[in-house]
Scaffold this motif. Structure first.
Motif, PDB file in Angstrom:
ATOM      1  N   ARG A  48       8.275 -37.767 -57.647  1.00 42.71           N
ATOM      2  CA  ARG A  48       8.706 -37.617 -56.238  1.00 42.71           C
ATOM      3  C   ARG A  48      10.227 -37.459 -56.158  1.00 42.71           C
ATOM      4  O   ARG A  48      10.737 -36.669 -55.362  1.00 42.71           O
ATOM      5  N   LYS A  70      -3.545 -33.349 -57.910  1.00 40.28           N
ATOM      6  CA  LYS A  70      -3.695 -32.808 -59.266  1.00 40.28           C
ATOM      7  C   LYS A  70      -2.633 -33.378 -60.200  1.00 40.28           C
ATOM      8  O   LYS A  70      -1.607 -33.890 -59.744  1.00 40.28           O
ATOM      9  N   VAL A  72       0.448 -33.137 -62.506  1.00 38.22           N
ATOM     10  CA  VAL A  72       1.616 -32.265 -62.690  1.00 38.22           C
ATOM     11  C   VAL A  72       1.680 -31.901 -64.181  1.00 38.22           C
ATOM     12  O   VAL A  72       1.369 -32.749 -65.031  1.00 38.22           O
ATOM     13  N   GLY A  97       1.164 -45.320 -64.368  1.00 46.95           N
ATOM     14  CA  GLY A  97       0.630 -44.006 -63.972  1.00 46.95           C
ATOM     15  C   GLY A  97       0.828 -42.952 -65.034  1.00 46.95           C
ATOM     16  O   GLY A  97       0.824 -41.752 -64.748  1.00 46.95           O
ATOM     17  N   ARG A 100      -1.736 -39.763 -67.858  1.00 48.73           N
ATOM     18  CA  ARG A 100      -2.821 -39.526 -66.900  1.00 48.73           C
ATOM     19  C   ARG A 100      -3.778 -38.464 -67.406  1.00 48.73           C
ATOM     20  O   ARG A 100      -4.707 -38.095 -66.714  1.00 48.73           O
ATOM     21  N   GLN A 104      -1.084 -35.715 -72.470  1.00 50.02           N
ATOM     22  CA  GLN A 104       0.148 -36.502 -72.266  1.00 50.02           C
ATOM     23  C   GLN A 104       0.187 -37.667 -73.241  1.00 50.02           C
ATOM     24  O   GLN A 104       1.219 -37.988 -73.816  1.00 50.02           O
TER      25      GLN A 104
END
Ligand code: ADP
Ligand code: AMP
Length: 200
Positions: A48, A70, A72, A97, A100, A104
């Motif tokens: 963000r 979704k 990123v 988080g 995910r 990753q």
């Protein structure tokens, strides 16, 4: 990862805090920071922040992914996390988080650092929905609305939960039921950390 050399991995600890949207990851991390002196990084917060950074080449992409619930693209998220870790003076990180999605997890543990401990906050969709709708009354987040929340649940089940399953084989995952009060959940989380890390 060009900056890999800057990371001195020997004395660094990374813990992943995983769970569905609204399971209480950020809430429990805030308490762990107070007791154990970790630096907390939320993948969602970093994204963000990047989305709002004037001139970011990823702003629109991030906004669209968040709005649609979704994932990123991994390079964007991993680069942001790695930058924050390098810039920090700390050597203890709680990452919430993230990862995910399996790619990753594999990329971060291969190219950045292996995690020491993983907490999985287990919560029903019913409870998470209630919490997120309540949070949405004041959060101002574009994804705390019913339509997006349901998409986030789908993404979690299809892409993020398999990460938890992947890590189970390593024996690092501690599953914590988290539908009780914040304090009751923390009473389960804290001893797991206390066994491995000194309190402040
Ligand atoms: P996440 O980081 O997993 O998205 P948050 O920590 O932001 O979740 O929690 C989502 C919402 O639920 C917040 O409004 C928070 O205050 C609330 N919350 C978190 N944990 C609990 C809990 N154990 N009981 C009730 N509400 C909670
Ligand atoms: P959160 O703040 O954790 O609820 O995340 C909000 C949104 O940010 C998610 O629905 C995704 O769109 C994005 N996001 C958060 N963490 C990641 C991640 N590790 N990888 C990709 N996208 C992410």
């Amino acid at each position: 990862m060009t900056s890999e050399a800057k990371l001195s991995k020997d004395d660094m600890t990374v813990c992943f805090i995983l769970g569905g949207p609204g399971s209480g990851k950020g809430t429990q991390c805030a308490k762990l920071v107070q007791d154990f002196g970790f630096v907390h990084m939320s993948a969602g917060d970093l994204l963000r922040e990047e989305q709002q950074r004037p001139g970011s080449e990823y702003g629109e992409l991030i906004q669209n992914c968040i709005k649609e619930g979704k994932i990123v693209p991994s390079e964007v998220t991993i680069t942001l996390l790695e930058k924050k870790i390098i810039e920090s003076d700390s050597n203890r990180f709680l990452i919430d988080g993230f990862p995910r999605q399996l790619d990753q997890a594999l990329a971060f543990e291969k190219e950045v650092i292996e995690s020491t401990l993983i907490i999985y906050l287990e919560c029903s969709e019913e409870v998470m929905l209630k919490r997120l709708l309540k949070r949405g009354e004041t959060s101002g987040r574009i994804d705390d609305n019913k339509e997006t929340i349901l998409k986030r649940f789908k993404t979690f089940l299809e892409l993020s939960y398999p990460v938890v399953e992947h890590f189970r084989k390593s024996g690092k995952v501690h599953t914590v039921p988290c539908e009780d009060s914040v304090e009751e959940v923390y009473a389960r989380v804290k001893p797991i950390f206390a066994e491995l890390f000194k309190q402040k």
